[in-house]
Design a protein around this motif. Structure first.
Motif, mmCIF file in Angstrom:
data_model
loop_
_atom_site.group_PDB
_atom_site.id
_atom_site.type_symbol
_atom_site.label_atom_id
_atom_site.label_comp_id
_atom_site.label_asym_id
_atom_site.label_seq_id
_atom_site.Cartn_x
_atom_site.Cartn_y
_atom_site.Cartn_z
ATOM 1 N N THR A 190 33.524 45.463 46.523
ATOM 2 C CA THR A 190 32.167 44.956 46.340
ATOM 3 C C THR A 190 31.212 46.125 46.142
ATOM 4 O O THR A 190 31.545 47.286 46.397
ATOM 5 N N ASP A 191 30.017 45.798 45.714
ATOM 6 C CA ASP A 191 29.034 46.860 45.494
ATOM 7 C C ASP A 191 28.604 47.507 46.800
ATOM 8 O O ASP A 191 28.060 48.613 46.790
ATOM 9 N N PHE A 192 28.847 46.844 47.920
ATOM 10 C CA PHE A 192 28.569 47.467 49.215
ATOM 11 C C PHE A 192 29.397 48.736 49.371
ATOM 12 O O PHE A 192 28.912 49.757 49.874
ATOM 13 N N SER A 193 30.652 48.718 48.939
ATOM 14 C CA SER A 193 31.493 49.909 49.024
ATOM 15 C C SER A 193 30.958 51.008 48.116
ATOM 16 O O SER A 193 30.976 52.196 48.472
ATOM 17 N N ARG A 194 30.497 50.641 46.934
ATOM 18 C CA ARG A 194 29.932 51.641 46.026
ATOM 19 C C ARG A 194 28.616 52.191 46.588
ATOM 20 O O ARG A 194 28.328 53.380 46.480
ATOM 21 N N GLU A 195 27.829 51.322 47.191
ATOM 22 C CA GLU A 195 26.601 51.770 47.840
ATOM 23 C C GLU A 195 26.911 52.739 48.979
ATOM 24 O O GLU A 195 26.245 53.773 49.134
ATOM 25 N N ALA A 196 27.931 52.409 49.782
ATOM 26 C CA ALA A 196 28.315 53.287 50.894
ATOM 27 C C ALA A 196 28.771 54.639 50.365
ATOM 28 O O ALA A 196 28.435 55.688 50.940
ATOM 29 N N ARG A 197 29.539 54.644 49.278
ATOM 30 C CA ARG A 197 29.951 55.911 48.688
ATOM 31 C C ARG A 197 28.740 56.692 48.186
ATOM 32 O O ARG A 197 28.642 57.912 48.401
ATOM 33 N N GLY A 198 27.803 55.989 47.539
ATOM 34 C CA GLY A 198 26.603 56.663 47.064
ATOM 35 C C GLY A 198 25.805 57.281 48.190
ATOM 36 O O GLY A 198 25.323 58.422 48.079
ATOM 37 N N GLU A 199 25.668 56.540 49.299
ATOM 38 C CA GLU A 199 24.938 57.093 50.449
ATOM 39 C C GLU A 199 25.646 58.309 51.008
ATOM 40 O O GLU A 199 24.996 59.293 51.392
ATOM 41 N N THR A 200 26.971 58.263 51.059
ATOM 42 C CA THR A 200 27.719 59.406 51.578
ATOM 43 C C THR A 200 27.541 60.626 50.681
ATOM 44 O O THR A 200 27.366 61.749 51.167
ATOM 45 N N ILE A 201 27.586 60.436 49.371
ATOM 46 C CA ILE A 201 27.358 61.544 48.439
ATOM 47 C C ILE A 201 25.999 62.172 48.705
ATOM 48 O O ILE A 201 25.860 63.405 48.792
ATOM 49 N N LEU A 202 24.974 61.346 48.852
ATOM 50 C CA LEU A 202 23.618 61.861 49.051
ATOM 51 C C LEU A 202 23.441 62.454 50.444
ATOM 52 O O LEU A 202 22.724 63.445 50.621
ATOM 53 N N HIS A 203 24.073 61.861 51.434
ATOM 54 C CA HIS A 203 24.049 62.394 52.806
ATOM 55 C C HIS A 203 24.592 63.820 52.824
ATOM 56 O O HIS A 203 23.964 64.743 53.375
ATOM 57 N N GLU A 204 25.769 64.015 52.208
ATOM 58 C CA GLU A 204 26.363 65.356 52.217
ATOM 59 C C GLU A 204 25.546 66.327 51.390
ATOM 60 O O GLU A 204 25.436 67.514 51.742
ATOM 61 N N MET A 205 24.960 65.869 50.309
ATOM 62 C CA MET A 205 24.113 66.748 49.502
ATOM 63 C C MET A 205 22.882 67.204 50.285
ATOM 64 O O MET A 205 22.474 68.374 50.216
ATOM 65 N N ALA A 206 22.283 66.290 51.055
ATOM 66 C CA ALA A 206 21.134 66.669 51.880
ATOM 67 C C ALA A 206 21.500 67.773 52.861
ATOM 68 O O ALA A 206 20.686 68.636 53.201
ATOM 69 N N GLU B 105 39.421 59.858 50.922
ATOM 70 C CA GLU B 105 40.000 59.431 49.657
ATOM 71 C C GLU B 105 39.828 57.939 49.392
ATOM 72 O O GLU B 105 39.972 57.485 48.256
ATOM 73 N N ASP B 106 39.490 57.169 50.425
ATOM 74 C CA ASP B 106 39.243 55.744 50.226
ATOM 75 C C ASP B 106 38.089 55.507 49.252
ATOM 76 O O ASP B 106 37.942 54.391 48.724
ATOM 77 N N TYR B 107 37.249 56.522 49.029
ATOM 78 C CA TYR B 107 36.158 56.389 48.071
ATOM 79 C C TYR B 107 36.632 56.450 46.620
ATOM 80 O O TYR B 107 35.811 56.282 45.703
ATOM 81 N N VAL B 108 37.901 56.720 46.398
ATOM 82 C CA VAL B 108 38.505 56.504 45.081
ATOM 83 C C VAL B 108 39.130 55.117 45.145
ATOM 84 O O VAL B 108 40.140 54.905 45.813
ATOM 85 N N PHE B 109 38.519 54.183 44.478
ATOM 86 C CA PHE B 109 38.858 52.772 44.686
ATOM 87 C C PHE B 109 40.074 52.389 43.855
ATOM 88 O O PHE B 109 40.007 52.312 42.626
ATOM 89 N N ARG B 110 41.185 52.114 44.544
ATOM 90 C CA ARG B 110 42.413 51.708 43.852
ATOM 91 C C ARG B 110 42.360 50.247 43.426
ATOM 92 O O ARG B 110 43.129 49.828 42.559
ATOM 93 N N SER B 111 41.516 49.474 44.047
ATOM 94 C CA SER B 111 41.380 48.056 43.752
ATOM 95 C C SER B 111 39.902 47.722 43.654
ATOM 96 O O SER B 111 39.040 48.559 43.976
ATOM 97 N N ARG B 112 39.623 46.512 43.235
ATOM 98 C CA ARG B 112 38.227 46.115 43.106
ATOM 99 C C ARG B 112 37.567 46.072 44.481
ATOM 100 O O ARG B 112 38.165 45.614 45.457
ATOM 101 N N ASP C 198 45.085 46.180 46.985
ATOM 102 C CA ASP C 198 44.531 46.144 48.346
ATOM 103 C C ASP C 198 44.436 44.722 48.879
ATOM 104 O O ASP C 198 44.677 44.472 50.074
ATOM 105 N N LEU C 199 44.076 43.782 48.020
ATOM 106 C CA LEU C 199 43.993 42.395 48.478
ATOM 107 C C LEU C 199 45.382 41.852 48.786
ATOM 108 O O LEU C 199 45.566 41.096 49.750
ATOM 109 N N ARG C 200 46.390 42.244 48.006
ATOM 110 C CA ARG C 200 47.755 41.807 48.302
ATOM 111 C C ARG C 200 48.175 42.266 49.699
ATOM 112 O O ARG C 200 48.766 41.511 50.464
ATOM 113 N N TRP C 201 47.877 43.525 50.022
ATOM 114 C CA TRP C 201 48.241 44.024 51.353
ATOM 115 C C TRP C 201 47.497 43.257 52.454
ATOM 116 O O TRP C 201 48.070 42.957 53.509
#
Length: 845
Positions: A283-299, A274-281, A680-683
């Motif tokens: 970086t694009d690295f996190s979005r890239e990681a989510r994209g790779e995971t989506i494609l990994h599972e699809m493969a 569920e961390d892939y639903v981003f509650r806070s801002r 997330d940054l506050r925490w």
């Protein structure tokens, strides 16, 4: 950890039993601890009159029948149901009361504190389907599954197939009956059921119905369009590459709470952390990681689900292929064209680290039982395997590789296959004999090191050039490598490749005559283009260039290779930790790829905390904090770099002035243009302040009132575990060891308990850790026990006493093999750190 299945047991069972179908009825309308499960299993037996067993983990079994006759309940021993007197054709019916999970294994049940809604989802890899229904729980006994579920009327039920009736059929007392049609033939571990009042977003692509699911309280954070975009791009890429259409009808993606891993490839119903639903801002690295995971599972829908390994020895085929295919799809079909750079920086570093542990193993591992595979989801299985597959693609040719994969899918669809089947298909299309390649790369362990060796004349031209290869004494195999050697020169402030040659490296010394007579450049890069899996070294002249100009590369991949080589040198004691910290601090601002930036910052922090001379560590943290604060304040407003710098700075802030700065960021009296101090940054800010004694319980409670969610509760638990008092640590330790925490809460708590900047508070628990692990391993679930052993090991100091305590435990009556492996890995990291601390201390003289 007692539940197990050996490879020999699985092989024997599969030789005599062939499963046709399962009909599974689940009643999810009862209490919050158990659910009713009725399984009807049709199967054939090639040896009538013989016996077999079903797998089932359940608090109670109500009834067992075989071919219409009752079977005594004493046939169930808590893990298995013994069946004897089998006929040629058989029908077994098992009526059981199964238990909900809190560890993410089986059917996990979660109550959302934000609104009281209940959600549940299954996670069955590797050996947890029998926690939900009685079955032959092994990957090569495939069957069709027909699922029926009773659920509250306001719930939506998800399974591998779309429901026969959308919304289910109303029954009495506010209950709906959900009926799902029979699935294609598949393995137990990829069957799936999820239920709850989901927030659902629908779409469609190329005739495939698409769904995205999350819980209601996260709906406002969901960004479905980016997820759908990557999904559509993935389907288009894989349809063309694999030559077979997606085989499982609809495609749902569910973001589920308290998930124990990154994602799981259930056929037609993929589950994600569920961390892939981003509650806070992020970086694009996190979005890239989510994209790779989506494609990994699809493969995996093709490699793993459509064609499945016969036994877990070939787990790497599933995971390595999905990692390679996901990264390749991301590079060629999405906006993250630099994904192989990310792979080089992050994934291969994981592989090299794993490959230098005493527990390293061949990619094609020997997996005698389930306990062995459960600790084998590691850097060899995922990252090294993917790197070697990338080599194989280059070796046989890209088009030949895909042609072989298509032939493999066509020959084994809906069945099981082995490594030999894949290699045979690739040999047929490429004409290459892959036997020697397989033996060299897949059946041996360890990583080689490649380094240049050359001489130059008075005019600076190469008079000799060769590549030296070495291996660790424990794994002495010298492999054949196809590499590129890049020559890079500085011009107008840019490091640009001026020449490249490809060559085959074999043995310990390989001459490269093509380079003789050429002008020595500013930097020589062995393994340019990252064609092979190996550690690389820079010659002294090239290293000097890298130290001053690593940010000047005009391409991201060679820069990533140089950074990776520098990190390997630190880990191997060839570069002092303090020098690496200075290298990163001086060069990270010139790195454009945010994935590389965040990896470098993490590694520099680790180098100071673990590999630096302890007497310099405080100074080192102060140095990093000063550099990061300067980078933060100079970063472009609202940039990913700004966010990466503030998070890294927060993690190392120690001085009164820096902690005051964090305090003012948190309370809003200091603001940085473009930086949103969000949830997330506050925490993160608060946790650092709590761990340093600046804030306490009142501040934690106030922050939790702002974020009254399960994520907030975990963050608050982490903050409380970081309170720097003896009493707080004792209270946290009791919570960690009583076995009542969910897996998500456990991880959040132990990560803060073992604070590396609180050694005087944490290290007294080393003896209690070793006193507890035996019972934890025997009594806790597999995932929870592994987490306790692995994360808890960092409680011990990086000193000889931790090594001695480990050795004392290991010479007791033989610990289980998987437990021994985790402890040996932890010990090796401590020993490496001690060597590197000595190296760093020597550098200060």
């Amino acid at each position: 950890m007692a539940v197990n299945l050996t490879r020999e047991e699985a092989r024997t069972r599969a030789e005599s039993v062939a499963v046709d179908s399962y009909q599974v009825e689940l009643d999810l309308t009862g209490g919050d601890t158990t659910f009713r499960s009725v399984s009807t299993i049709e199967f054939a037996c090639s040896r009538p009159g013989s016996a077999t067993f079903l797998n089932l983990a359940a608090p109670r079994v109500h009834a067992i029948t075989l071919n219409g006759r009752p079977v005594g309940l004493d046939a169930f021993d808590g893990e298995r149901i013994a069946l004897d007197g089998l006929a040629e054709r058989n029908v077994a019916v098992i009526d059981a009361e199964c238990g909900y999970s809190r560890s993410g294994e089986g059917l996990h049940r979660f109550t959302d504190p934000a609104d009281g809604n209940v959600y549940m989802y299954s996670d069955l890899e590797t050996f947890d389907a029998h926690r939900i229904y009685a079955c032959f729980d092994q990957p090569d006994m495939k069957a069709s599954y027909e699922l029926t579920v009773l659920a509250p009327q306001d719930w939506y039920v998800v399974s591998n197939m779309a429901p026969v009736t959308e919304g289910g059929v109303p029954q009495a007392d506010g209950v709906h009956r959900w009926q799902f049609p029979p699935t294609p033939v598949m393995s137990t571990y990829i069957t799936h059921v999820s239920a709850g009042p989901w927030h659902i977003v629908r779409s469609e692509h190329d005739g495939i119905p698409l769904g995205i699911f999350c819980r209601q309280s996260l709906a406002r954070y969901l960004d479905p369009e980016e997820i759908f975009e990557v999904t559509r791009q993935g389907f288009d890429f894989f349809h063309e590459a694999f030559g077979i259409r997606y085989p499982f009808g609809k495609y749902d993606q569910l973001f589920v709470p308290e998930f124990k891993e990154g994602a799981m490839e259930n056929a037609g119903a993929v589950t994600f952390l569920e961390d892939y639903v981003f509650r806070s801002r992020v970086t694009d690295f996190s979005r890239e990681a989510r994209g790779e995971t989506i494609l990994h599972e699809m493969a995996h829908m093709w490699f793993g689900d459509l064609v499945t390994m016969r036994w877990w020895d070939d787990l790497w085929l599933n995971e390595s292929f999905a990692t390679w295919a996901g990264t390749e799809a991301q590079a060629k079909a999405t906006r993250w064209h630099h994904s192989w750079t990310t792979f080089t920086t992050a994934w291969k570093a994981w592989a090299c680290k794993q490959d230098q542990l005493p527990s390293t193993h061949p990619i094609a591992a020997d997996i005698p039982d389930i306990h062995a595979v459960e600790v084998n989801f590691d850097g060899i299985t995922y990252a090294k395997g993917a790197a070697v597959l990338k080599q194989l693609v280059a070796y046989v040719g890209y088009d030949n590789f895909l042609a072989g994969v298509r032939a493999y899918f066509a020959a084994h669809s809906y069945g099981n296959a082995t490594l030999a089947d894949l290699l045979s298909a690739l040999e047929e299309v490429s004409g290459r004999d892959l036997g020697a390649w397989s033996q060299e790369w897949l059946e041996t362990a360890g990583v080689n090191t490649l380094r240049p060796s050359y001489s130059v004349d008075d005019s600076g031209r190469f008079t000799a050039f060769s590549v030296l290869q070495s291996a660790a004494p424990s794994h002495p195999t010298l492999r054949s490598h196809r590499i590129a050697i890049g020559l890079y020169s500085l011009a107008d402030g840019a490091l640009t490749r001026v020449h490249s040659v490809e060559t085959d490296v074999t043995g310990d010394w390989t001459p490269v005559p093509e380079l003789v007579g050429m002008q020595r450049p500013d930097l020589v890069l062995i393994n340019d283009d990252d064609l092979t899996y190996a550690k690389i070294r820079l010659d002294p002249h090239s290293l000097d260039t890298a130290v001053t100009s690593v940010g000047s590369f005009t391409s991201s991949l060679p820069a990533a290779l140089v950074w990776a080589a520098s990190w390997d040198m630190v880990r191997d004691g060839e570069m002092a930790a303090r020098d690496y910290a200075r290298l990163v601090a001086g060069g990270v601002d010139s790195v454009r790829d945010i994935s590389v930036v965040q990896t470098l910052l993490r590694q520099a922090t680790l180098a100071v905390r673990q590999y630096a001379d302890p007497s310099w560590r405080g100074e080192g943290l102060a140095f990093l904090a000063s550099a990061l604060r300067s980078l933060l304040e100079a970063a472009p407003a609202g940039s990913d770099h700004q966010l990466a710098y503030v998070r890294a700075f927060t993690s190392v802030a120690t001085s009164a002035a820096d902690l005051e700065y964090l305090t003012r960021l948190l309370d809003g009296t200091v603001a940085l243009d473009g930086l949103a101090v969000d949830t997330d940054l506050r925490w993160a800010l608060l946790r650092r302040l709590v761990s340093r004694g600046v804030r306490g319980e009142d501040a934690i409670d106030a922050e939790l009132s702002r974020d009254a969610t399960d994520a907030g509760e975990r963050q608050a638990a982490g903050c409380r575990a970081a309170i720097p008092t003896v009493a707080a640590k004792r209270e946290t330790w009791e919570e960690l060891t009583d076995g009542k925490l969910t897996i998500a809460m456990f991880r959040a708590t132990i990560a803060s308990f073992a604070d590396p900047d609180q050694p005087e508070l944490v290290q007294p628990y080393r003896d209690e850790y070793f006193a507890a692990i035996g019972a934890v391993w025997a009594e806790w679930s597999s995932a929870m026990a592994q987490d306790f052993v692995e994360y808890g090991y960092t409680i011990g100091a990086v000193d000889e006493a931790t090594i001695a305590a480990t050795d004392a435990y290991l010479i007791r009556p033989e610990p289980p093999a998987a437990l021994r492996r985790l402890l040996v890995e932890g010990r090796d990291e401590v020993a490496r750190a001690l060597r590197n601390q000595a190296r760093d201390k020597a550098a200060a003289v």
